[in-house]
Motif scaffolding. Structure first.
Motif, PDB file in Angstrom:
ATOM      1  N   ALA A 176       4.058   4.232   3.698  1.00 12.18           N
ATOM      2  CA  ALA A 176       3.692   3.014   2.986  1.00 12.18           C
ATOM      3  C   ALA A 176       3.713   1.818   3.935  1.00 12.18           C
ATOM      4  N   ALA A 177       3.006   0.765   3.555  1.00 16.33           N
ATOM      5  CA  ALA A 177       2.988  -0.471   4.341  1.00 16.33           C
ATOM      6  C   ALA A 177       2.934  -1.657   3.391  1.00 16.33           C
ATOM      7  N   ALA A 178       3.520  -2.757   3.821  1.00 20.55           N
ATOM      8  CA  ALA A 178       3.566  -3.954   2.988  1.00 20.55           C
ATOM      9  C   ALA A 178       3.429  -5.192   3.860  1.00 20.55           C
ATOM     10  N   SER A 179       2.951  -6.257   3.257  1.00 17.47           N
ATOM     11  CA  SER A 179       2.863  -7.540   3.947  1.00 17.47           C
ATOM     12  C   SER A 179       3.244  -8.638   2.972  1.00 17.47           C
ATOM     13  N   GLN A 180       3.777  -9.728   3.502  1.00 18.52           N
ATOM     14  CA  GLN A 180       4.152 -10.853   2.643  1.00 18.52           C
ATOM     15  C   GLN A 180       4.038 -12.147   3.423  1.00 18.52           C
ATOM     16  N   ILE A 181       3.572 -13.166   2.740  1.00 17.72           N
ATOM     17  CA  ILE A 181       3.546 -14.500   3.311  1.00 17.72           C
ATOM     18  C   ILE A 181       4.962 -15.053   3.320  1.00 17.72           C
ATOM     19  N   CYS A 182       5.375 -15.570   4.445  1.00 20.53           N
ATOM     20  CA  CYS A 182       6.656 -16.254   4.557  1.00 20.53           C
ATOM     21  C   CYS A 182       6.379 -17.746   4.411  1.00 20.53           C
ATOM     22  N   TYR A 183       6.759 -18.288   3.255  1.00 22.39           N
ATOM     23  CA  TYR A 183       6.556 -19.713   3.002  1.00 22.39           C
ATOM     24  C   TYR A 183       7.709 -20.518   3.600  1.00 22.39           C
ATOM     25  N   ALA A 184       7.378 -21.676   4.107  1.00 20.17           N
ATOM     26  CA  ALA A 184       8.391 -22.518   4.743  1.00 20.17           C
ATOM     27  C   ALA A 184       9.401 -23.006   3.706  1.00 20.17           C
ATOM     28  N   ALA A 185      10.680 -22.790   3.985  1.00 16.20           N
ATOM     29  CA  ALA A 185      11.743 -23.226   3.080  1.00 16.20           C
ATOM     30  C   ALA A 185      12.068 -24.704   3.265  1.00 16.20           C
ATOM     31  N   ARG A 186      11.568 -25.301   4.330  1.00 11.50           N
ATOM     32  CA  ARG A 186      11.827 -26.713   4.593  1.00 11.50           C
ATOM     33  C   ARG A 186      10.698 -27.245   5.459  1.00 11.50           C
ATOM     34  N   ASP A 187      10.621 -28.537   5.603  1.00  8.45           N
ATOM     35  CA  ASP A 187       9.628 -29.134   6.490  1.00  8.45           C
ATOM     36  C   ASP A 187       9.963 -28.793   7.935  1.00  8.45           C
ATOM     37  N   HIS A 188       8.965 -28.327   8.654  1.00  8.11           N
ATOM     38  CA  HIS A 188       9.076 -28.181  10.107  1.00  8.11           C
ATOM     39  C   HIS A 188       8.191 -29.274  10.694  1.00  8.11           C
ATOM     40  N   ALA A 225       0.864  -1.177   0.000  1.00 12.03           N
ATOM     41  CA  ALA A 225       0.000   0.000   0.000  1.00 12.03           C
ATOM     42  C   ALA A 225       0.900   1.225   0.000  1.00 12.03           C
ATOM     43  N   PRO A 226       0.885   2.032  -1.062  1.00 10.01           N
ATOM     44  CA  PRO A 226       1.806   3.174  -1.138  1.00 10.01           C
ATOM     45  C   PRO A 226       1.434   4.275  -0.159  1.00 10.01           C
ATOM     46  N   GLY A 227       2.379   5.159   0.070  1.00  7.08           N
ATOM     47  CA  GLY A 227       2.115   6.327   0.895  1.00  7.08           C
ATOM     48  C   GLY A 227       1.197   7.311   0.183  1.00  7.08           C
ATOM     49  N   GLY A 243       7.391   1.845   5.777  1.00 10.14           N
ATOM     50  CA  GLY A 243       8.485   2.703   5.346  1.00 10.14           C
ATOM     51  C   GLY A 243       7.950   4.036   4.865  1.00 10.14           C
ATOM     52  N   LEU A 244       8.858   4.977   4.642  1.00  7.29           N
ATOM     53  CA  LEU A 244       8.441   6.294   4.186  1.00  7.29           C
ATOM     54  C   LEU A 244       7.778   6.233   2.817  1.00  7.29           C
ATOM     55  N   ASP A 245       8.191   5.269   1.985  1.00 11.22           N
ATOM     56  CA  ASP A 245       7.582   5.087   0.679  1.00 11.22           C
ATOM     57  C   ASP A 245       7.582   3.609   0.330  1.00 11.22           C
ATOM     58  N   GLY A 246       7.063   3.282  -0.852  1.00 10.06           N
ATOM     59  CA  GLY A 246       6.956   1.894  -1.243  1.00 10.06           C
ATOM     60  C   GLY A 246       8.273   1.152  -1.284  1.00 10.06           C
ATOM     61  N   PRO A 247       9.303   1.684  -1.948  1.00 10.33           N
ATOM     62  CA  PRO A 247      10.582   0.962  -1.968  1.00 10.33           C
ATOM     63  C   PRO A 247      11.151   0.709  -0.581  1.00 10.33           C
ATOM     64  N   ALA A 248      11.002   1.685   0.324  1.00 15.03           N
ATOM     65  CA  ALA A 248      11.512   1.493   1.682  1.00 15.03           C
ATOM     66  C   ALA A 248      10.743   0.395   2.409  1.00 15.03           C
TER      67      ALA A 248
END
Length: 399
Positions: A305-317, A215-217, A352-357
Motif C-alpha cells: 500500500a501507499a499513501a500521501s498527505q498534505i502537511c499544512y503549516a501549523a504556524r506562520d513561517h 492506495a491499498p495493496g 506499508g504492507l497494507d493500508g493501516p500500516a
C-alpha cells in the motif's frame, strides 16, 4: 518516446514532472509555485500566477508554453495539463490550437466540469449524482456551496440562503466516506488503476479541505462491496464513452456502504499520481499512449500500500530557511519562501504492507517532520488562508 520533451502546465507541476521522468520524458514545466523539487526535475521552468480561467493568465500560459516549446527545440510530443484548467475550456482550446493536447479535450472538460451539464449527463446515463441547483435556497442546511471548476475541497462551504453566487452552485449533501476510482481512459473503455480512499483535514474556513489518499495493496479487501465498485466502474465507462475522455482521470464518489453517489469526474492526472505510479508501465507513458491511440496493458497493481498527505503549516513561517528535506517529502518550498499558517507546506509520502500500516507510517513521518522544522517567527492567524488546490498539494499559494 524515451527522451522526448513534454510540456506541462498546472497549478503545481511537480507530480507530473516526476511522473514524466519515470516515463523517460523530459519535462518542460509552467506552474505557480516553482518548488525546489519541481525546478530540479524540469528541463526548463516558467512561473505563472493567479487563476487560469482569467484572460490575463490565460495569455501568460500560452506565452509560457510557446517559450518552453522553443527551449525544447520546438518538437515536444505535446502538452499535459494538470489542475487549474477545469473552469477554462476556452484556454484548453487555445492551447490545443498551438500544441498537441495529451489529455482531455476542451469539449470533454466542458461536459464533465460544468455542474449543470454534468448533472444532466448523469441523469441521462442513470448515474447517481447529488442534486445541484443555482436557485435560491430557503433551507440551506441540506446543501453545500461549491465553486464551479474548483478542486481540492477548499472551495466547498456550507450553503447559505439565497441564490448561488456567480461562478458557484449548490449541491445536495449526501452521506458516506470519500473514495476515488482512478482509471485510464481511451475514449471507449476505462482501465482501472485503484479505488483510493480519501480524507480531509478541516481548517476554520475550509471544512472540506483535502488532506490525503491511500492506495491499498493488491490483495487487500475493498472497503466497498464488489457490486458497488462494479457499478462505479460501469458508470465511469458510460461517461468516458459519452464524452470521448482520454488519459488518466478519476471519479470522486461518496458511499455509505449501502449506496453511492458520483460527485465529480477529474479529467486529468490527479493528486493520487504519486501513490499509483508504481507499476511496470509508467503511468504517464500509459497516459500518452491512451491519448495518442489505445491504452496499453498496465500490469498488476503493487502488492503493498501507499499513501500521501498534505502537511499544512501549523504556524506562520515568515521565511522558510534551507531545510534538509527527507526523501519522502515532495513539493518542497524553496528557501526564502513565506508560508502562512494553514497553507500547505509540503506533501509527505509513505508505504506499508497494507493500508493501516501505510497510514501509520504517514502519521509518524508527518509528526517527525513537524518536530524537525526550525522555529520561525509566528503571527496571529490569518482568517483567509491561501487556498491550495488538491492536485497541487505542496508549495501553497505562498506569495
Amino acid at each position: 518516446m524515451a527522451g522526448d520533451a513534454v510540456l506541462i502546465a498546472a497549478q503545481s507541476g511537480r507530480a507530473l514532472a516526476e511522473a514524466a521522468r519515470r516515463a523517460g520524458l523530459r519535462p518542460f514545466v509552467a506552474d505557480l509555485f516553482a518548488d525546489s523539487d519541481t525546478l530540479e526535475l524540469a528541463e526548463a521552468h516558467r512561473p505563472l500566477e493567479g487563476r487560469f480561467d482569467t484572460g490575463r493568465l490565460g495569455a501568460a500560459v500560452l506565452a509560457s508554453l510557446d517559450e518552453l516549446s522553443a527551449s525544447a527545440g520546438g518538437r515536444p510530443i505535446g502538452v499535459i495539463l494538470g489542475s487549474g484548467f477545469e473552469a477554462a475550456p476556452a484556454l484548453i482550446d487555445a492551447i490545443g490550437a498551438r500544441h498537441r493536447l495529451l489529455g482531455a479535450s476542451a469539449a470533454a472538460v466542458s461536459a464533465l466540469k460544468d455542474p449543470l451539464r454534468f448533472a444532466a449527463l448523469c441523469r441521462s446515463l442513470d448515474i447517481p449524482h447529488p442534486a445541484v441547483t443555482l436557485a435560491r435556497l430557503d433551507e440551506p442546511k441540506a446543501w453545500l456551496l461549491k465553486r464551479a471548476g474548483g478542486s481540492g475541497g477548499g472551495h466547498i462551504r456550507p450553503a447559505t440562503r439565497g441564490p448561488a453566487p456567480p461562478g458557484a452552485y449548490f449541491q445536495a449533501r449526501v452521506p458516506g466516506r470519500a473514495f476515488a476510482l482512478n482509471f485510464l481512459a481511451d475514449a471507449s473503455e476505462v482501465h482501472v488503476l485503484a479505488l483510493t480512499e480519501q480524507w480531509s483535514v478541516a481548517s476554520p474556513l475550509r471544512p472540506h479541505r483535502y488532506a490525503g489518499a491511500l492506495a491499498p495493496g493488491r490483495n487487500e479487501a475493498s472497503p466497498l462491496a464488489p457490486a458497488i465498485v462494479s457499478a462505479i466502474v460501469e458508470a465511469a465507462g458510460r461517461l468516458v464513452r459519452a464524452t470521448g475522455l482520454r488519459g488518466l482521470a478519476s471519479a470522486d464518489v461518496l458511499s455509505d456502504g449501502a449506496g453511492w453517489w458520483l460527485t465529480e469526474i477529474n479529467p486529468r492526472p490527479g493528486a493520487t499520481l504519486d501513490v499509483l505510479d508504481r507499476r511496470g508501465v509508467p503511468l504517464l507513458a500509459a497516459h500518452v499512449a491512451a491519448c495518442l491511440g489505445a491504452a496499453p496493458a498496465l500490469g498488476p497493481a503493487p502488492e503493498d500500500a501507499a499513501a500521501s498527505q498534505i502537511c499544512y503549516a501549523a504556524r506562520d513561517h515568515a521565511v522558510i530557511p534551507a531545510v534538509a528535506w527527507p526523501d519522502h517529502v515532495r513539493d518542497r518550498p524553496r528557501a526564502g519562501t513565506r508560508v502562512t499558517r494553514d497553507a500547505p507546506l509540503c506533501t509527505v509520502l509513505a508505504g506499508g504492507l497494507d493500508g493501516p500500516a501505510a497510514r501509520q507510517e504517514l502519521r509518524t513521518r508527518i509528526a517527525s517532520l513537524r518536530d524537525r522544522l526550525p522555529e520561525e517567527e509566528t503571527h496571529e492567524h490569518q482568517p483567509a488562508e491561501p487556498e491550495r488546490p488538491r492536485d497541487a498539494p505542496g508549495g501553497a499559494l505562498r506569495r
